[in-house]
Design a protein around this motif. Structure first.
Motif, short mmCIF file in Angstrom:
data_model
loop_
_atom_site.label_atom_id
_atom_site.label_comp_id
_atom_site.label_asym_id
_atom_site.label_seq_id
_atom_site.Cartn_x
_atom_site.Cartn_y
_atom_site.Cartn_z
N PHE A 146 0.84 -1.21 0.00
CA PHE A 146 0.00 0.00 0.00
C PHE A 146 0.87 1.26 0.00
O PHE A 146 0.60 2.21 -0.75
CB PHE A 146 -0.92 -0.02 1.22
CG PHE A 146 -1.86 1.15 1.32
CD1 PHE A 146 -2.98 1.23 0.52
CD2 PHE A 146 -1.61 2.19 2.20
CE1 PHE A 146 -3.85 2.30 0.59
CE2 PHE A 146 -2.47 3.26 2.30
CZ PHE A 146 -3.59 3.32 1.49
N GLN A 147 1.89 1.27 0.81
CA GLN A 147 2.74 2.46 0.91
C GLN A 147 3.58 2.69 -0.34
O GLN A 147 4.03 3.81 -0.58
CB GLN A 147 3.63 2.34 2.14
CG GLN A 147 2.87 2.41 3.47
CD GLN A 147 3.74 2.14 4.67
OE1 GLN A 147 4.90 1.72 4.54
NE2 GLN A 147 3.20 2.37 5.86
N LEU A 193 2.45 2.46 -3.36
CA LEU A 193 1.61 2.94 -4.46
C LEU A 193 1.51 4.46 -4.46
O LEU A 193 1.48 5.08 -3.40
CB LEU A 193 0.20 2.35 -4.33
CG LEU A 193 0.06 0.85 -4.53
CD1 LEU A 193 -1.36 0.40 -4.19
CD2 LEU A 193 0.40 0.46 -5.96
N GLU A 203 -0.35 8.11 -4.72
CA GLU A 203 -1.58 8.52 -4.04
C GLU A 203 -2.82 8.35 -4.91
O GLU A 203 -3.92 8.12 -4.41
CB GLU A 203 -1.47 9.99 -3.61
CG GLU A 203 -0.49 10.22 -2.48
CD GLU A 203 -0.96 9.59 -1.17
OE1 GLU A 203 -2.19 9.52 -0.96
OE2 GLU A 203 -0.11 9.17 -0.38
N ASP A 227 -3.19 6.07 -7.36
CA ASP A 227 -3.31 4.74 -7.95
C ASP A 227 -4.64 4.11 -7.53
O ASP A 227 -4.94 4.01 -6.34
CB ASP A 227 -2.15 3.86 -7.48
CG ASP A 227 -2.02 2.59 -8.31
OD1 ASP A 227 -3.03 1.89 -8.48
OD2 ASP A 227 -0.91 2.31 -8.79
N ARG A 278 -5.00 1.54 -4.68
CA ARG A 278 -4.97 1.91 -3.26
C ARG A 278 -6.31 1.65 -2.58
O ARG A 278 -6.35 1.35 -1.38
CB ARG A 278 -4.59 3.40 -3.11
CG ARG A 278 -3.13 3.70 -3.38
CD ARG A 278 -2.84 5.19 -3.19
NE ARG A 278 -2.96 5.59 -1.80
CZ ARG A 278 -1.98 5.50 -0.91
NH1 ARG A 278 -0.81 4.98 -1.24
NH2 ARG A 278 -2.15 5.91 0.34
N GLY A 284 -6.29 -0.60 0.46
CA GLY A 284 -6.53 0.17 1.69
C GLY A 284 -7.70 -0.40 2.49
O GLY A 284 -7.65 -0.44 3.73
N LEU A 297 -8.66 7.38 1.75
CA LEU A 297 -9.31 6.73 0.62
C LEU A 297 -10.54 7.47 0.13
O LEU A 297 -10.99 7.23 -1.01
CB LEU A 297 -9.71 5.29 0.99
CG LEU A 297 -8.56 4.32 1.30
CD1 LEU A 297 -9.13 2.97 1.70
CD2 LEU A 297 -7.64 4.16 0.10
#
Length: 596
Positions: free
Chosen positions: A439-440, A442, A444, A446, A449, A453, A481
């Protein structure tokens, strides 16, 4: 025949007789073959001179080749025919002797009528062993010398085929057209058809390609062949099906109708919108003609039957067809598709262990990384549904193989592995660490996410629903999100519900003894309010938010607000709208709350 040729070495019929001998030679002649033995007896030994007398007459290395004053006709034809036989033997010594005999013939009897055929043969042999430059040197000489027209045409045809295979359709077209000028009618048609196909590959405007025919002559058969080839080369599936249909309707007696029907059935089974009735019609037409079926590639027929069974949705028939393909054609390319189809249908029928074994074997052997990734992923799914704990443990390693493969399914494999760890193995901490890493990484914006997320928040929430630090991390993820759901109201509803669930448990920073339930209530109610501005995109989280807000208000004894929320839910045509209306009515009766 051998006896006659030995007693009549000057016969004008030697050429046809030696051609007949060449046709009678076995596919790989042995050392005791009577034809090869007699041919060798007619070839004189090579007259290599002593080293002291090795002198060159004339310029160039060829001038030093030791030559006889002349070779008699019997020896010349014997050299040529024995060389043809030796070249059929795969041993290196035989191949080398075949080349030596051909070179002896062209050096020792350079004016013999066989020399154009020698050059053509040497060109063909050099092409076969991957030496196109040497081959073209021979073929160019055949085309440029005073050779028989048929031999020149065969040389041009070889050059054309080589140019086409090397990706030069323009040169191929010119050479095919040159070949057509010296061939007889049937072979000339083939050359012209190949010239037209080369131009079809060369140009972007397919409709501008026309056949080059002899002026003043019409050739309907050749035009029909080209119409079929044009249909076969059409990239659009729909256009190819239409073109095949026109060809079959317009040329019902064409000898290539079986090929066209098979191609039409194959095209109808391509893509997401397969036309099963169309494919079945052509396949049944082929099955009614046993002679036509025998002329078609058996592997293509088997693959059409397999795809047909698979698309119909008959797992038992598909499994049987796939096993038949794997048994009959284990080394053919179609075996890979059959193996994947077998594994997928075993999976669909709940035979997870066998499906996994088939798919693992395929994935390990598959050279195409995209295909192997799909096989690893489906094998992991099968293992995750296995009956033993060991199988479920091994599923994690299979998911990793799919994730590590290069292909378009990596994100799906990541999501499925994380979901498996959360929902089946209850390994929340491990799943959270795994998801957090991906997750980190990717950007912002994408879109991946959002699903990652949501899973990460679920793992964190389940891991530490009483840990404020974990709850704050989950809330931060859900808040981040929200920006990705601007045009996705269903996901927005879900995020607001998840935010509310976290906020209900999260203490206020200024007063840890008080929860942030007011913010949670706002999150739930915001979903109801959004429903008045636009029709709800889904009902599950819409109703979850509504009924959760209702329960919070009832717990705080805010009866008017609770009634308002219940009636708000009831105003929508949701699955539980009637229950909400009854709750509102009961609250009014119980607490004597009536509108003025």
């Amino acid at each position: 025949l051998l006896a006659f040729m030995g007693t009549h070495p000057d016969s004008p019929l030697l050429g046809p007789m030696f051609d007949r001998l060449a046709n009678w030679l076995p596919e790989s002649p042995g050392p005791d073959d009577p034809i090869m033995v007699r041919l060798e007896s007619w070839i004189p030994e090579h007259p290599f001179p002593d080293s002291e007398s090795l002198t060159a007459i004339g310029p160039g290395a060829v001038a030093a080749w030791p030559v006889r004053s002349s070779l008699d006709p019997l020896a010349s034809f014997a050299m040529f025919t024995r060389a043809l036989g030796l070249h059929r033997i795969p041993a290196g010594e035989s191949q080398a002797e075949a080349f030596e005999l051909m070179n002896r013939l062209r050096f020792e009897n350079p004016d013999h009528s066989l020399i154009p055929r020698v050059m053509l043969t040497l060109g063909r042999w050099n092409l076969a062993r991957g030496e196109p430059d040497r081959a073209f040197a021979f073929l160019d000489r055949v085309a440029g010398e005073n050779s028989p027209s048929e031999v020149r045409s065969r040389a041009e045809f070889l050059k054309a085929r080589t140019a086409y295979e090397k990706g030069d359709p323009e040169a191929a077209a010119l050479a095919f057209e040159a070949a057509a000028t010296g061939f007889a009618a049937a072979e000339a048609d083939i050359a012209r058809l190949n010239a037209a196909l080369s131009r079809l590959r060369q140009g972007s405007d397919r409709d501008a390609v026309t056949l080059i025919q002899i002026p003043g002559e019409e050739n309907p058969r050749l035009e029909a062949d080209f119409e079929l080839e044009r249909a076969l080369s059409t990239s659009s599936t729909a256009e190819r099906i239409a073109a095949m249909d026109r060809f079959i309707a317009g040329h019902p007696d064409h000898p290539r109708i079986p090929e066209a029907r098979l191609a039409a059935a194959e095209a109808a089974l391509e893509g997401p919108a397969a036309d099963l009735p169309f494919a079945r019609m052509h396949l049944e037409s082929l099955q009614s003609l046993p002679d036509a079926m025998g002329s078609l590639p058996v592997t293509r027929l088997a693959l059409v039957r397999l795809r047909m069974a698979d698309l119909i949705g008959d797992p038992a028939a598909t499994i049987e067809a796939a096993r038949e393909v794997l048994t009959s054609f284990p080394e053919e390319p179609i075996a890979r598709e059959a193996a994947f189809t077998l594994g997928r249908n075993l999976f669909l029928t709940g035979n997870y262990n066998e499906a996994r074994l088939v798919l693992e074997k395929l994935a390990a052997a598959e050279e195409d990384t995209g295909h192997s990734q799909a096989a690893w992923l489906l094998a992991a799914r099968a293992a995750s549904l296995g009956a033993t704990s060991q199988s479920r443990e091994e599923a994690l390693a299979l998911f990793d193989k799919a994730i590590d493969s290069e292909g378009p399914l990596q994100s799906i494999a990541i999501i499925e592995k994380a979901s498996f760890m959360i929902k089946s193995l209850n390994r929340y901490a491990t799943a959270a660490a795994f998801l957090r890493e991906h997750f980190q990484a990717l950007p912002e914006t994408d879109p991946l996410r959002l699903p990652l997320g949501l899973l990460l928040g679920e793992a964190i929430y389940a891991k530490g629903s009483t840990d404020p630090a974990s709850l704050r991390e989950a809330l931060d993820i859900y808040n981040g999100l929200l920006a990705l759901t601007e045009n996705q109201p269903a996901h927005w509803n879900r995020l607001q519900y998840l935010r509310g669930m976290v906020l209900e448990l999260l203490p206020r920073e200024e007063n840890p003894s008080i929860k942030r339930d007011a913010e949670a209530l706002d999150a739930y109610v915001s979903v109801l309010e959004a429903g008045t501005r636009r029709p709800p995109a889904e009902w599950e989280y819409f109703e979850r938010c509504g009924f959760r807000a209702l329960e919070m208000l009832k717990a705080k004894e805010r009866w008017k607000a609770a009634i308002a929320v219940a009636e708000k839910i009831a105003s929508f045509d949701s699955p539980n709208a009637r229950d909400a209306a009854e709750i509102a009515q009961n609250l009014r009766l119980k607490h004597m709350i009536w509108d003025d």
